[in-house]
Design a protein around this motif. Structure first.
Motif, mmCIF file in Angstrom:
data_model
loop_
_atom_site.group_PDB
_atom_site.id
_atom_site.type_symbol
_atom_site.label_atom_id
_atom_site.label_comp_id
_atom_site.label_asym_id
_atom_site.label_seq_id
_atom_site.Cartn_x
_atom_site.Cartn_y
_atom_site.Cartn_z
ATOM 1 N N ALA A 50 46.809 41.008 30.777
ATOM 2 C CA ALA A 50 45.600 41.634 31.332
ATOM 3 C C ALA A 50 45.697 41.654 32.851
ATOM 4 C CB ALA A 50 44.342 40.935 30.835
ATOM 5 N N VAL A 51 44.726 41.047 33.546
ATOM 6 C CA VAL A 51 44.771 41.003 35.007
ATOM 7 C C VAL A 51 44.945 39.553 35.449
ATOM 8 C CG1 VAL A 51 43.559 43.121 35.581
ATOM 9 C CG2 VAL A 51 42.238 41.105 34.987
ATOM 10 N N VAL A 52 45.884 39.338 36.363
ATOM 11 C CA VAL A 52 46.226 37.986 36.814
ATOM 12 C C VAL A 52 46.062 37.923 38.327
ATOM 13 C CG1 VAL A 52 48.021 36.225 36.912
ATOM 14 C CG2 VAL A 52 47.883 37.756 34.931
ATOM 15 N N PRO A 53 45.343 36.929 38.835
ATOM 16 C CA PRO A 53 45.172 36.816 40.290
ATOM 17 C C PRO A 53 46.423 36.268 40.972
ATOM 18 C CG PRO A 53 44.081 34.990 39.194
ATOM 19 C CD PRO A 53 44.608 35.875 38.107
ATOM 20 N N VAL A 54 46.774 36.861 42.091
ATOM 21 C CA VAL A 54 47.896 36.401 42.912
ATOM 22 C C VAL A 54 47.327 35.601 44.081
ATOM 23 C CG1 VAL A 54 49.785 37.133 44.416
ATOM 24 C CG2 VAL A 54 49.350 38.354 42.268
ATOM 25 N N LEU A 55 47.778 34.375 44.235
ATOM 26 C CA LEU A 55 47.228 33.488 45.271
ATOM 27 C C LEU A 55 48.115 33.385 46.503
ATOM 28 C CD1 LEU A 55 45.796 30.584 43.069
ATOM 29 C CD2 LEU A 55 44.777 32.799 43.664
ATOM 30 N N SER A 56 49.394 33.776 46.368
ATOM 31 C CA SER A 56 50.265 33.768 47.544
ATOM 32 C C SER A 56 51.333 34.844 47.413
ATOM 33 C CB SER A 56 50.915 32.396 47.750
ATOM 34 O OG SER A 56 51.898 32.145 46.770
ATOM 35 N N VAL A 57 51.713 35.420 48.560
ATOM 36 C CA VAL A 57 52.759 36.439 48.645
ATOM 37 C C VAL A 57 53.789 35.954 49.656
ATOM 38 C CG1 VAL A 57 53.316 38.808 49.276
ATOM 39 C CG2 VAL A 57 51.153 38.311 48.090
ATOM 40 N N ASP A 58 55.019 35.783 49.213
ATOM 41 C CA ASP A 58 56.080 35.293 50.100
ATOM 42 C C ASP A 58 55.665 34.023 50.830
ATOM 43 O OD1 ASP A 58 57.872 37.266 49.402
ATOM 44 O OD2 ASP A 58 57.331 38.591 51.063
ATOM 45 N N GLU A 65 41.944 31.337 46.601
ATOM 46 C CA GLU A 65 41.275 31.120 45.319
ATOM 47 C C GLU A 65 41.186 32.430 44.548
ATOM 48 O OE1 GLU A 65 40.409 28.147 44.302
ATOM 49 O OE2 GLU A 65 40.864 27.119 46.200
ATOM 50 N N LYS A 66 40.912 32.316 43.242
ATOM 51 C CA LYS A 66 40.687 33.517 42.437
ATOM 52 C C LYS A 66 39.441 34.231 42.954
ATOM 53 C CE LYS A 66 41.126 30.829 38.765
ATOM 54 N NZ LYS A 66 41.227 30.309 37.379
ATOM 55 N N GLY A 67 39.578 35.514 43.268
ATOM 56 C CA GLY A 67 38.522 36.231 43.963
ATOM 57 C C GLY A 67 37.382 36.696 43.079
ATOM 58 N N PRO A 68 36.233 37.018 43.680
ATOM 59 C CA PRO A 68 35.062 37.435 42.903
ATOM 60 C C PRO A 68 35.253 38.750 42.163
ATOM 61 C CG PRO A 68 34.677 37.705 45.267
ATOM 62 C CD PRO A 68 35.937 36.922 45.123
ATOM 63 N N LEU A 69 35.990 39.699 42.741
ATOM 64 C CA LEU A 69 36.179 40.968 42.037
ATOM 65 C C LEU A 69 37.136 40.784 40.864
ATOM 66 C CD1 LEU A 69 35.104 43.807 42.072
ATOM 67 C CD2 LEU A 69 37.062 44.493 43.467
ATOM 68 N N TRP A 70 38.125 39.899 41.030
ATOM 69 C CA TRP A 70 38.984 39.603 39.879
ATOM 70 C C TRP A 70 38.157 38.991 38.762
ATOM 71 C CZ3 TRP A 70 39.814 35.010 37.305
ATOM 72 C CH2 TRP A 70 40.705 35.107 36.242
ATOM 73 N N ARG A 71 37.268 38.063 39.075
ATOM 74 C CA ARG A 71 36.427 37.448 38.042
ATOM 75 C C ARG A 71 35.562 38.504 37.351
ATOM 76 N NH1 ARG A 71 36.047 31.996 37.643
ATOM 77 N NH2 ARG A 71 37.201 30.785 39.198
ATOM 78 N N ARG A 72 35.060 39.449 38.121
ATOM 79 C CA ARG A 72 34.261 40.528 37.532
ATOM 80 C C ARG A 72 35.122 41.378 36.594
ATOM 81 N NH1 ARG A 72 30.447 42.760 34.876
ATOM 82 N NH2 ARG A 72 29.675 44.777 35.601
ATOM 83 N N MET A 73 36.339 41.688 37.001
ATOM 84 C CA MET A 73 37.215 42.492 36.155
ATOM 85 C C MET A 73 37.608 41.728 34.897
ATOM 86 S SD MET A 73 38.619 45.338 35.479
ATOM 87 C CE MET A 73 38.203 46.205 37.001
ATOM 88 N N PHE A 74 37.866 40.433 35.010
ATOM 89 C CA PHE A 74 38.195 39.649 33.824
ATOM 90 C C PHE A 74 37.023 39.650 32.848
ATOM 91 C CE2 PHE A 74 38.691 35.950 31.155
ATOM 92 C CZ PHE A 74 40.041 35.964 30.844
ATOM 93 N N GLU A 75 35.803 39.587 33.376
ATOM 94 C CA GLU A 75 34.610 39.649 32.528
ATOM 95 C C GLU A 75 34.542 40.993 31.802
ATOM 96 O OE1 GLU A 75 29.709 39.483 32.967
ATOM 97 O OE2 GLU A 75 30.992 39.452 34.739
ATOM 98 N N LEU A 76 34.844 42.070 32.508
ATOM 99 C CA LEU A 76 34.829 43.399 31.894
ATOM 100 C C LEU A 76 35.897 43.508 30.811
ATOM 101 C CD1 LEU A 76 34.353 45.580 35.115
ATOM 102 C CD2 LEU A 76 32.641 45.115 33.335
ATOM 103 N N PHE A 77 37.079 42.946 31.064
ATOM 104 C CA PHE A 77 38.127 42.934 30.048
ATOM 105 C C PHE A 77 37.688 42.136 28.831
ATOM 106 C CE2 PHE A 77 41.245 44.923 32.666
ATOM 107 C CZ PHE A 77 42.308 45.241 31.843
ATOM 108 N N SER A 78 37.056 40.988 29.055
ATOM 109 C CA SER A 78 36.618 40.149 27.944
ATOM 110 C C SER A 78 35.582 40.871 27.090
ATOM 111 C CB SER A 78 36.042 38.835 28.478
ATOM 112 O OG SER A 78 37.029 38.098 29.166
ATOM 113 N N GLN A 79 34.675 41.584 27.738
ATOM 114 C CA GLN A 79 33.666 42.353 27.000
ATOM 115 C C GLN A 79 34.315 43.465 26.187
ATOM 116 O OE1 GLN A 79 31.050 43.586 30.156
ATOM 117 N NE2 GLN A 79 30.088 41.575 30.349
#
Length: 287
Positions: free
Chosen positions: A247-255, A263-277
């Motif tokens: 599904a959607v996975v949060p990335v916490l660091s790049v290089d 931290e896992k961002g608020p829009l990612w949490r919203r999208m995960f909620e939409l996926f779960s629904q």
């Protein structure tokens, strides 16, 4: 461990009994395409877009196919006990009887499918999803990445590079423009807007990528499909990757550089909620 029953050219057989000719063009030339389709509790997640993308890949390679794939895949999952499984489906041009770069249009394709157990990513909620580290590396692939072909050596190399760097994914860049991950699509969030690289021949049109944009549109989340630079990636408030089985996975660091506040961002949490629904509606038929 792979489940015991596989499908090969019209038959459901034990995995150890499945055999493909050494002259199969998928083996000799990578002259083949594939899909990976998740099933949760025995129900396919995104079967139609996966098969539509497979149709695009087959048409690009001019491989004809008449197999009733929905029937085959659902029976394969049932024969492997249902539950949470990913189905790997591969179609090659077939066996030419000898090694030759040219092919006969009348060749019969080889159709193979097998199952592997997967975790129900929605069972534990957003707190059960771990953020990941990624690296960025050069995109060494060919220029028809919109075809989901089996020539995956560049993907294997960059994913191994990521693993050796202690990261979970490698994001690729070509001519200064971010493309996608070795096994995923890319999203960033900046000032509340969701961005993803625009589709073209050098990016695979991920089925989960499409679902992210569909759910964003329905929820009123602003998004843009556009070119993204490495600087855009480093300056993002949030970075995500997406794929069918994750599904959607949060990335916490790049290089090694922290994304946003780490931290896992608020829009990612919203999208995960939409996926779960969406997942709940698919499983139960309830709104």
């Amino acid at each position: 461990m792979s489940s015991d029953i596989v499908y090969l050219d019209g038959a459901f057989i034990a995995a150890q009994d499945a055999k493909v000719s050494v002259f199969d063009r998928g083996f000799l030339f990578g002259d083949s395409v594939y899909e990976v389709i998740p099933f949760y509790r025995g129900v396919a997640f995104g079967l139609e877009p996966h098969l539509k993308r497979l149709e695009h890949s087959l048409a690009a390679l001019r491989i004809p196919l008449s197999t009733d794939l929905p029937v085959v895949l659902n029976e394969l999952v049932a024969r492997n006990g249902g539950g949470n499984l990913s189905v790997y489906l591969q179609v090659t041009r077939g066996d030419a009887g000898r090694r030759t770069p040219v092919y006969d249009a009348s060749m019969q394709p080889t159709v193979f499918a097998c199952c592997n157990p997967i975790r129900d990513i929605y069972a534990d909620g957003p707190d059960g999803v771990s953020g990941i580290a990624v690296i960025v590396t050069a995109d060494l692939r060919w220029h028809r990445c919109d075809i989901k072909a089996n020539g995956l050596l560049p993907n294997i190399l960059v994913l191994q590079q990521a693993r050796e760097a202690g990261a979970a994914e490698a994001l690729m860049i070509r001519d200064g423009v971010m493309t996608e991950g070795g096994s995923s699509n890319l999203f960033i969030v900046k000032s509340g807007v969701l961005y993803t690289p625009k589709l073209g021949s050098e990016i695979l049109g991920g089925t989960t990528r499409g679902l992210v944009l569909e759910l964003a549109r329905e929820a009123g989340i602003p998004y843009q499909e556009t070119d993204l630079s490495y600087e855009n990636l480093l300056e993002a408030d949030e970075v995500w990757i997406s794929s069918s089985t994750r599904a959607v996975v949060p990335v916490l660091s790049v290089d090694g550089k922290t994304v946003g506040d780490g931290e896992k961002g608020p829009l990612w949490r919203r999208m995960f909620e939409l996926f779960s629904q969406f997942h709940h509606r698919l499983m139960t038929g309830e709104e």
